[in-house]
Design a protein around this motif. Structure first.
Motif, PDB file in Angstrom:
ATOM      1  N   THR A  74      -2.828  13.585   0.544  1.00  0.00           N
ATOM      2  CA  THR A  74      -2.675  12.555   1.561  1.00  0.00           C
ATOM      3  C   THR A  74      -3.339  11.249   1.130  1.00  0.00           C
ATOM      4  O   THR A  74      -4.371  11.250   0.457  1.00  0.00           O
ATOM      5  CB  THR A  74      -3.278  13.012   2.896  1.00  0.00           C
ATOM      6  OG1 THR A  74      -3.069  11.991   3.881  1.00  0.00           O
ATOM      7  CG2 THR A  74      -4.774  13.294   2.789  1.00  0.00           C
ATOM      8  N   THR A  75      -2.718  10.145   1.538  1.00  0.00           N
ATOM      9  CA  THR A  75      -3.384   8.861   1.400  1.00  0.00           C
ATOM     10  C   THR A  75      -4.568   8.797   2.355  1.00  0.00           C
ATOM     11  O   THR A  75      -4.643   9.538   3.332  1.00  0.00           O
ATOM     12  CB  THR A  75      -2.428   7.705   1.746  1.00  0.00           C
ATOM     13  OG1 THR A  75      -2.045   7.820   3.124  1.00  0.00           O
ATOM     14  CG2 THR A  75      -1.181   7.727   0.874  1.00  0.00           C
ATOM     15  N   PHE A  76      -5.494   7.886   2.064  1.00  0.00           N
ATOM     16  CA  PHE A  76      -6.590   7.614   3.001  1.00  0.00           C
ATOM     17  C   PHE A  76      -7.085   6.206   2.707  1.00  0.00           C
ATOM     18  O   PHE A  76      -8.073   6.010   2.003  1.00  0.00           O
ATOM     19  CB  PHE A  76      -7.707   8.654   2.881  1.00  0.00           C
ATOM     20  CG  PHE A  76      -8.551   8.737   4.118  1.00  0.00           C
ATOM     21  CD1 PHE A  76      -8.050   9.339   5.263  1.00  0.00           C
ATOM     22  CD2 PHE A  76      -9.819   8.191   4.159  1.00  0.00           C
ATOM     23  CE1 PHE A  76      -8.810   9.401   6.424  1.00  0.00           C
ATOM     24  CE2 PHE A  76     -10.587   8.253   5.309  1.00  0.00           C
ATOM     25  CZ  PHE A  76     -10.084   8.861   6.447  1.00  0.00           C
ATOM     26  N   SER A  77      -6.372   5.224   3.258  1.00  0.00           N
ATOM     27  CA  SER A  77      -6.554   3.826   2.853  1.00  0.00           C
ATOM     28  C   SER A  77      -7.882   3.241   3.293  1.00  0.00           C
ATOM     29  O   SER A  77      -8.292   2.190   2.784  1.00  0.00           O
ATOM     30  CB  SER A  77      -5.398   2.979   3.385  1.00  0.00           C
ATOM     31  OG  SER A  77      -5.298   3.087   4.796  1.00  0.00           O
ATOM     32  N   TRP A  78      -8.582   3.859   4.226  1.00  0.00           N
ATOM     33  CA  TRP A  78      -9.913   3.358   4.596  1.00  0.00           C
ATOM     34  C   TRP A  78     -10.804   3.246   3.369  1.00  0.00           C
ATOM     35  O   TRP A  78     -11.567   2.286   3.225  1.00  0.00           O
ATOM     36  CB  TRP A  78     -10.568   4.300   5.623  1.00  0.00           C
ATOM     37  CG  TRP A  78     -12.024   4.012   5.799  1.00  0.00           C
ATOM     38  CD1 TRP A  78     -12.593   3.063   6.596  1.00  0.00           C
ATOM     39  CD2 TRP A  78     -13.117   4.653   5.113  1.00  0.00           C
ATOM     40  NE1 TRP A  78     -13.963   3.080   6.465  1.00  0.00           N
ATOM     41  CE2 TRP A  78     -14.314   4.046   5.561  1.00  0.00           C
ATOM     42  CE3 TRP A  78     -13.187   5.684   4.182  1.00  0.00           C
ATOM     43  CZ2 TRP A  78     -15.567   4.438   5.102  1.00  0.00           C
ATOM     44  CZ3 TRP A  78     -14.438   6.074   3.722  1.00  0.00           C
ATOM     45  CH2 TRP A  78     -15.604   5.458   4.177  1.00  0.00           C
ATOM     46  N   TRP A  79     -10.714   4.222   2.456  1.00  0.00           N
ATOM     47  CA  TRP A  79     -11.628   4.247   1.317  1.00  0.00           C
ATOM     48  C   TRP A  79     -11.460   3.005   0.449  1.00  0.00           C
ATOM     49  O   TRP A  79     -12.438   2.413  -0.008  1.00  0.00           O
ATOM     50  CB  TRP A  79     -11.413   5.507   0.466  1.00  0.00           C
ATOM     51  CG  TRP A  79     -12.406   5.609  -0.665  1.00  0.00           C
ATOM     52  CD1 TRP A  79     -13.685   6.068  -0.597  1.00  0.00           C
ATOM     53  CD2 TRP A  79     -12.192   5.230  -2.025  1.00  0.00           C
ATOM     54  NE1 TRP A  79     -14.290   5.990  -1.834  1.00  0.00           N
ATOM     55  CE2 TRP A  79     -13.392   5.479  -2.727  1.00  0.00           C
ATOM     56  CE3 TRP A  79     -11.103   4.697  -2.722  1.00  0.00           C
ATOM     57  CZ2 TRP A  79     -13.535   5.223  -4.090  1.00  0.00           C
ATOM     58  CZ3 TRP A  79     -11.239   4.439  -4.080  1.00  0.00           C
ATOM     59  CH2 TRP A  79     -12.450   4.704  -4.748  1.00  0.00           C
ATOM     60  N   ASN A  80     -10.227   2.602   0.199  1.00  0.00           N
ATOM     61  CA  ASN A  80     -10.024   1.456  -0.698  1.00  0.00           C
ATOM     62  C   ASN A  80     -10.166   0.116   0.008  1.00  0.00           C
ATOM     63  O   ASN A  80     -10.101  -0.927  -0.621  1.00  0.00           O
ATOM     64  CB  ASN A  80      -8.666   1.558  -1.410  1.00  0.00           C
ATOM     65  CG  ASN A  80      -7.495   1.498  -0.450  1.00  0.00           C
ATOM     66  OD1 ASN A  80      -7.271   0.500   0.227  1.00  0.00           O
ATOM     67  ND2 ASN A  80      -6.718   2.584  -0.393  1.00  0.00           N
ATOM     68  N   GLY A  81     -10.399   0.146   1.320  1.00  0.00           N
ATOM     69  CA  GLY A  81     -10.562  -1.098   2.062  1.00  0.00           C
ATOM     70  C   GLY A  81      -9.264  -1.647   2.611  1.00  0.00           C
ATOM     71  O   GLY A  81      -9.155  -2.850   2.860  1.00  0.00           O
ATOM     72  N   ASN A  82      -8.283  -0.764   2.794  1.00  0.00           N
ATOM     73  CA  ASN A  82      -6.980  -1.162   3.357  1.00  0.00           C
ATOM     74  C   ASN A  82      -6.283  -2.234   2.519  1.00  0.00           C
ATOM     75  O   ASN A  82      -5.716  -3.194   3.046  1.00  0.00           O
ATOM     76  CB  ASN A  82      -7.143  -1.675   4.793  1.00  0.00           C
ATOM     77  CG  ASN A  82      -7.638  -0.606   5.732  1.00  0.00           C
ATOM     78  OD1 ASN A  82      -6.985   0.406   5.939  1.00  0.00           O
ATOM     79  ND2 ASN A  82      -8.828  -0.815   6.287  1.00  0.00           N
ATOM     80  N   VAL A  83      -6.338  -2.061   1.210  1.00  0.00           N
ATOM     81  CA  VAL A  83      -5.685  -3.012   0.319  1.00  0.00           C
ATOM     82  C   VAL A  83      -4.177  -2.812   0.372  1.00  0.00           C
ATOM     83  O   VAL A  83      -3.682  -1.688   0.248  1.00  0.00           O
ATOM     84  CB  VAL A  83      -6.194  -2.835  -1.124  1.00  0.00           C
ATOM     85  CG1 VAL A  83      -5.428  -3.743  -2.077  1.00  0.00           C
ATOM     86  CG2 VAL A  83      -7.690  -3.122  -1.193  1.00  0.00           C
ATOM     87  N   VAL A  84      -3.446  -3.908   0.575  1.00  0.00           N
ATOM     88  CA  VAL A  84      -1.985  -3.869   0.547  1.00  0.00           C
ATOM     89  C   VAL A  84      -1.485  -4.943  -0.399  1.00  0.00           C
ATOM     90  O   VAL A  84      -2.232  -5.845  -0.801  1.00  0.00           O
ATOM     91  CB  VAL A  84      -1.390  -4.077   1.953  1.00  0.00           C
ATOM     92  CG1 VAL A  84      -1.786  -2.937   2.883  1.00  0.00           C
ATOM     93  CG2 VAL A  84      -1.815  -5.412   2.545  1.00  0.00           C
ATOM     94  N   ALA A  85      -0.214  -4.866  -0.744  1.00  0.00           N
ATOM     95  CA  ALA A  85       0.376  -5.852  -1.639  1.00  0.00           C
ATOM     96  C   ALA A  85       0.518  -7.191  -0.926  1.00  0.00           C
ATOM     97  O   ALA A  85       0.632  -7.267   0.301  1.00  0.00           O
ATOM     98  CB  ALA A  85       1.734  -5.362  -2.121  1.00  0.00           C
ATOM     99  N   ASP A  86       0.548  -8.269  -1.712  1.00  0.00           N
ATOM    100  CA  ASP A  86       0.705  -9.604  -1.139  1.00  0.00           C
ATOM    101  C   ASP A  86       2.041  -9.763  -0.417  1.00  0.00           C
ATOM    102  O   ASP A  86       2.205 -10.648   0.422  1.00  0.00           O
ATOM    103  CB  ASP A  86       0.598 -10.669  -2.230  1.00  0.00           C
ATOM    104  CG  ASP A  86      -0.817 -10.768  -2.790  1.00  0.00           C
ATOM    105  OD1 ASP A  86      -1.750 -10.330  -2.094  1.00  0.00           O
ATOM    106  OD2 ASP A  86      -0.973 -11.265  -3.912  1.00  0.00           O
TER     107      ASP A  86
END
Length: 648
Positions: A284-296
């Motif tokens: 599973t993804t868990f985007s909290w860990w990376n700081g909710n980084v998304v593409a521009d």
């Protein structure tokens, strides 16, 4: 005189039981549990191959109406037993094991307690069965089961400040005699004896009871139970009959025996979930860990559909089974007026924040072959548990991470059991975060996919020194012995100790990238996290291994291990073998003997630390070889290094 003779005749059988030694030996006779009554107290010891590991130790129970003392032994019974079962989620898909069982009834005044002992080839366990008393209920104030460790083994243990803890911390390694007194020790705790024997102490089948700790009193360990909230006296409230968890002693001549052991699940009941077709382990993804980084290119990222679509599309492209909807900008996905992550007075997990339609998210994910799960604070979930689970099912969610419980008193243990049971009715899996160690309940409730209770890579976001690869090995030889071990896995920005810096967004990790990849094999976890953001993975060397590696296994073998230094583990899924190895902060060379793969020739894909990994720990070497069971492969590991393999 005649009446006196009759009285003695009636008393003699009980006197004989009290004085003689009662034994329960493993099927191979190597492990022996012995018990006798001394001065009205039951006293036991444990031996392996004729050598004591635990010297004579008292079994102590205190109730609100008095101590369990002046004990007499009633009629003892013994039997041979066998556990043969399949695990939907586990380190092995099929378990077959034999044991010998002895039931020792202990009577004290009005109370009858059965001591049930089981001896396996890889360990011994016992539990208390509270049978009868003058009333149908009891309050247990203390269970002071002693463990009088023989000799002066090396101990690995986690000290905790109190009973309300997330069980996250750094482990202590010390000689037994030098351990501090009167400090709580979490279980599992590991003891390495000078003769090469390993003993781990933990518990199994923690249900309707308080979690167990150890505490050194003088030179003897005693069990301690987590008290009911708001007071310190009462530990367990019980309606009779009642059972304690199993007190488990995992024993082996090799540390690998303990890692491979299934004794914890063998001491649990069969699955209570009849239809398990909906339970699907995976990653599973868990985007909290990376700081909710998304593409521009993501338009207006946040707690909205477009952000979730971005992650769902990543999962669909790469075969990641789950996307976790967590939070954005330190505000959880559900309506809440509390401080970040803590529920406020109007928290409502049945309502998504404005702009986020959870059914829309689930429908889109399902159209892409991806399932959705959510993070939730237990304090926000539990008051509305029935309504929430019904709503989650209606939306189309598959499961959840339940966080911040940080207790293992009887009340919280029962709450977690209730969560598992009610989640199953709505076809929801559970990941317990901020929780105590596992006790084998994934056999009884296979919708429990993983548990944390572990200091792990999340702290790289806020700890200046980062989490050392040495700690990963401590976890393997202690906490993982209890079962599934939840980590924030998948950090793809490996840094040397000199270049590491803490950062909340795009966090770094210590050790090499191969070490991070190998953790997916080394750790036992049925819901592996893929915590970094899509652009950190796609096009990066080694990422293709992560979607490929399974999270549940048909077979587990420890190929090589040295406590505190390295471990090499092979796990089989179907006809494929996956091998993972991690090292501490020392460079080393390890050899893999492929005798475990069977006959014929096989292709093996090897990911290993590149020659320049000391300068850039993200560099890896990938190669494919043809091997047979007669081959050995030597690989060099950098400091904090690792390697992983796929054997077809």
């Amino acid at each position: 005189m005649r009446y006196t003779i009759l009285f003695l005749a009636a008393f003699l059988p009980l006197l004989a039981f009290s004085q003689r030694e009662i034994r329960c030996a493993s099927p191979d006779k190597n492990l022996v549990f012995s018990l006798r009554v001394r001065d009205g107290k039951p006293v036991y010891k444990l031996s392996s191959n004729g050598t004591n590991l635990v010297n004579e130790s008292n079994l102590g129970l205190n109730f609100s109406d008095g101590k369990f003392d002046n004990v007499t032994v009633q009629k003892v019974t013994s039997r041979k037993g066998r556990e043969e079962y399949n695990l939907l989620v586990g380190k092995a898909s099929h378990v077959s094991t034999e044991y010998n069982e002895t039931i020792i009834p202990l009577k004290s005044k009005d109370k009858l307690v059965n001591l049930i002992v089981r001896a396996f080839t890889d360990g011994i366990a016992f539990r208390y069965e509270f049978v009868s008393a003058s009333s149908d209920s009891l309050k247990l104030t203390d269970e002071t089961t002693e463990i009088n460790i023989a000799g002066d083994p090396i101990v690995k243990t986690l000290f905790l400040p109190n009973y309300t803890s997330s069980h996250e911390g750094l482990y202590t390694t010390a000689s037994y005699t030098s351990l501090p007194k009167n400090k709580l020790m979490a279980v599992p705790a590991l003891f390495e004896f000078t003769n090469g024997t390993y003993l781990a102490v933990t518990e199994a089948a923690l249900l309707d009871y308080a979690g167990m700790y150890l505490l050194k009193n003088e030179n003897v360990l005693e069990s301690r139970l987590s008290p009911w909230p708001g007071q310190a006296l009462i530990k367990v409230k019980m309606k009779l009959p009642h059972k304690s968890p199993w007190r488990v002693f995992m024993i082996g001549d090799h540390i690998g025996t303990l890692i491979e052991s299934n004794i914890i699940t063998s001491l649990n009941e069969p699955s209570k979930i009849t239809d398990t077709s909906w339970i699907k382990p995976g990653k599973t993804t868990f985007s909290w860990w990376n700081g909710n980084v998304v593409a521009d290119t993501v338009n207006a990222p946040g707690n909205n559909f477009v952000t979730q679509k971005f992650h769902i599309d990543f999962c669909a492209r790469n075969g990641i089974e789950y996307h976790s909807v967590v939070e954005y900008g330190l505000h959880q996905w559900y309506v809440d007026d509390g401080i970040p992550f803590s529920p406020g007075p109007h928290s409502d997990v049945t309502k998504a924040v404005p702009g986020l339609d959870m059914k829309e998210v689930c429908d889109y994910a399902h159209s892409k072959g991806v399932d959705i799960r959510v993070w939730v604070h237990w304090g926000a979930l539990y008051p509305k548990i029935d309504e929430a689970f019904a709503q989650f099912e209606k939306w189309g969610l598959s499961g959840m991470m339940i966080d911040f419980m940080d207790r293992d008193d009887q009340q919280m243990v029962n709450i977690q059991t209730e969560m598992l049971e009610k989640a199953a009715k709505h076809h929801l899996h559970v990941q317990f975060h901020g929780a105590y160690k596992p006790t084998g309940l994934h056999r009884t409730y296979p919708n429990e996919l993983t548990r944390e209770g572990t200091l792990n890579y999340e702290v790289d976001k806020w700890t200046p020194e980062g989490l050392s690869p040495d700690h990963d090995l401590d976890i393997v030889f202690t906490r993982m012995l209890a079962g599934s071990t939840d980590y924030h896995l998948g950090g793809f920005r490996a840094a040397t100790k000199e270049k590491f810096r803490m950062q909340y967004t795009r966090p770094m990790v210590l050790g090499t990238r191969c070490h991070m990849m190998a953790m997916y094999v080394v750790l036992e976890s049925y819901l592996g996290m893929v915590c970094d953001y899509p652009e950190a993975y796609e096009g990066q060397a080694g990422f293709e291994f992560i979607p490929t590696v399974p999270t549940t296994w048909d077979e587990t073998r420890v190929l090589d291990a040295h406590i505190g230094e390295y471990v090499v583990i092979a796990r089989r899924k179907g006809k494929q073998w996956f091998v993972g190895a991690i090292s501490n902060n020392q460079q080393r060379e390890l050899t893999v003997n492929f005798s475990f793969i069977g006959g014929g020739s096989h292709n093996v894909t090897i990911y290993s630390d590149a020659p320049d990994v000391a300068a850039d720990p993200n560099h890896i070497t990938k190669e494919t070889r043809n091997i047979t069971s007669l081959d050995n492969v030597k690989l060099k590991l950098g400091a904090g290094g690792g390697f992983c393999m796929i054997v077809d």
